[in-house]
Every structure is written in structure tokens, then in C-alpha cells.
Design an enzyme around this catalytic site. Structure first.
Site, PDB file in Angstrom:
ATOM      1  CE  LYS A   1      -3.414  -4.475 -12.848  1.00 15.12           C
ATOM      2  NZ  LYS A   1      -3.592  -5.926 -12.689  1.00 15.12           N
TER       3      LYS A   1
ATOM      4  CB  SER B   1      -1.582 -11.314  -5.538  1.00 21.37           C
ATOM      5  OG  SER B   1      -2.614 -11.580  -6.475  1.00 21.37           O
TER       6      SER B   1
HETATM    7  P1  13P Z   1      -2.435  -7.065  -8.584  1.00 25.53           P
HETATM    8  O1  13P Z   1      -1.458  -6.489  -7.603  1.00 25.53           O
HETATM    9  O2  13P Z   1      -3.802  -6.497  -8.470  1.00 25.53           O
HETATM   10  O3  13P Z   1      -2.385  -8.566  -8.597  1.00 25.53           O
HETATM   11  O4  13P Z   1      -1.917  -6.590 -10.041  1.00 25.53           O
HETATM   12  C1  13P Z   1      -0.603  -6.782 -10.381  1.00 25.53           C
HETATM   13  C2  13P Z   1      -0.355  -6.074 -11.643  1.00 25.53           C
HETATM   14  O5  13P Z   1      -0.808  -6.485 -12.705  1.00 25.53           O
HETATM   15  C3  13P Z   1       0.456  -4.854 -11.605  1.00 25.53           C
HETATM   16  O6  13P Z   1       0.824  -4.440 -12.875  1.00 25.53           O
END
Ligand code: 13P
Length: 258
Positions: free
Chosen positions: A15, A216
Site C-alpha cells: 500500500k 488481516s
Molecule cells: P491487511 O493484511 O493489512 O488486512 O491488508 C489486506 C490487503 O488489503 C491486501 O491487499
């Protein structure tokens, strides 16, 4: 997962986290503890500016680098956008498409479809995301919603190319919330996605496509999620930012295939 028919893929989605310098540091740490076994493919999708550092650091390894988005147009007046040709030339192997965080910024199923097509044309492996909101789950329309997202996202993708696509099921209510889908909930939707692919294409394609779970997923719950027959890997946000945690998830994929 089912290693006989399809690949297991453990993919990170960073991200909007880490700078190029932090990327270099992370990759050095990851390389030092990366398992040697080849039971799964490993991908790290990173912010665009971190791609050169990531590719350079992982050149001699089995970790493929990916982007988090692309523009479907070949070139032109699209300020701030990045084409698929730029990504391949920079050394990317994967690109995440249609993440719910981008859909929340206005990306439509038609955009997702154009990006999947452009990625395949460029030789990139698209990781196409789908997922329902909590309201949709509670209204009992998950199946209908996911089916529509898959159908529209894959529109026009030929039978020869469908195997190159990775699909990630990411329930929006499980992303970054610490509230993971139960292995049964995740399996149900991943199995549904495989059924949709079977109906759109055929059994062979449905059997060959890798379907990941995201939301998660971490070093504690990965083993159980990956033990499900239709979950072929993970798309991992938070836990992919910490080398030790990411490696534990890779290790969790080293289990007897169902
Ligand atoms: P998390 O693992 O932080 O919940 O994020 C999942 C995600 O959006 C991966 O693209």
C-alpha cells in the site's frame, strides 16, 4: 490449496508504506531469512517509486516484484499515471488491480477490466481483487456481488489467458481491521469464485487458476486459511511490511497440499 493443479502464491501489498531507502533495508533483511524451499511463488507489490530499489535488491532471488496499480492506456496525457509498459520495463512481474481501496477512490469494474487486459497484453500477471462490504455480507448479497465483479473484471479475457490471472478475494470488512474471515467464510467465497471461472471458461481453467485470500492474514492465522482447498495463497497488507512475519506466512504455505 492444491499444488497439483495450481500455484500457491504468497503476495505482499505494501500500500502507501515505505520509502525507497526503507525498501532496500527491508529487502536485505528479507533475503537473509528467506526460506530456500520452492513450495510457493512469492510476490511483493510495492509503491511505484520503490520498484527500482525492490527489483535491484531481489534480482538474484525468487521474489517477483509488482506494482499496486496501472493505467490501461499505452501512453499519453495522463498526468501522474503509470503504464504497463513502464512497469515491465522497470522489472515488474505482477500488478494488483481493483483493490477495494482503489475502488473506493472511484475505480469501476470497467476500469478493472481494462487494466487486467492491458496487464496481460504487457505480459504482467494481474492480481485482480474482489470483495464485499460488511453491509453486503449482512444483506446476504455476497455471492451475487462477487459473481458480478468476477464476470465484469474478466470480460473478454480469453481461455488461453485466464490461467495467467490471479484472483484475490478480500472482504472489505477484514482489511486492516484485524477481523479475519474465518477459514470457512474465506473458503466459501474462494470456492464460489472457482465455480464462476468454471462457468465462464471450463473445469481445466478453474482448476488451474490461483485464488488468494486477503484481509488481516498474518503469521498466526495463515496456516489454517491456506489449509482450505480453494485458498491458494494470500494477499497480505500489514504483515508483509515486517520481514519475519512475511516469512512465517511463506512457511505456513509449506504444508501438505489438499
Ligand atoms: P491487511 O493484511 O493489512 O488486512 O491488508 C489486506 C490487503 O488489503 C491486501 O491487499
Amino acid at each position: 490449496m492444491n499444488r497439483k493443479y495450481r500455484k500457491t502464491v504468497i503476495a505482499g501489498n505494501w500500500k502507501m508504506n515505505k520509502t525507497p531507502s526503507e525498501t532496500k533495508e527491508f529487502m536485505t533483511q528479507l533475503k537473509a531469512i528467506l526460506p530456500k524451499g520452492r513450495w510457493c511463488d512469492i510476490a511483493l507489490c510495492v509503491p511505484a517509486v520503490c520498484i527500482p530499489a525492490a527489483v535491484r535488491a531481489m534480482r538474484e532471488t525468487r521474489v517477483g516484484i509488482g506494482a499496486e496499480n496501472c493505467n490501461p492506456n499505452p501512453s499519453g496525457a495522463y498526468t501522474g499515471e503509470i503504464s504497463t509498459a513502464m512497469l515491465t520495463d522497470a522489472g515488474c512481474k505482477y500488478v494488483i488491480i481493483g483493490h477495494s481501496e482503489r475502488r473506493a477512490m472511484g475505480e469501476t469494474d470497467a476500469d478493472v477490466n481494462a487494466k487486467v487486459t492491458a496487464a496481460l497484453d504487457a505480459g504482467l500477471i494481474p492480481i485482480m481483487c474482489c470483495g464485499e462490504s460488511l453491509e453486503q455480507r449482512e444483506a446476504d448479497i455476497t455471492e451475487e456481488w462477487i459473481t458480478t465483479q468476477i464476470k465484469l473484471g474478466l470480460a473478454g479475457v480469453s481461455e488461453e489467458r485466464i490461467r495467467k490471472v490471479i484472483i484475490a478475494y478480500e472482504p472489505i470488512w477484514a482489511i486492516g481491521t484485524g477481523r479475519t474471515a474465518t477459514p470457512e467464510q474465506a473458503e466459501d467465497v474462494c470456492k464460489l469464485i472457482r465455480t464462476v471461472v468454471r462457468k465462464l471458461y471450463n473445469s481445466k481453467s478453474a482448476r488451474a487458476i490461483s485464488i488468494l485470500y486477503g484481509g488481516s492474514m498474518n503469521d498466526k492465522n495463515a496456516y489454517e486459511l491456506l489449509a482450505q482447498p480453494d485458498i491458494d495463497g494470500g494477499l497480505i497488507g500489514g504483515a508483509s511490511l515486517v520481514p519475519e512475519k512475511f516469512v512465517k506466512i511463506i512457511e505456513a504455505a509449506n504444508q501438505p497440499a489438499v
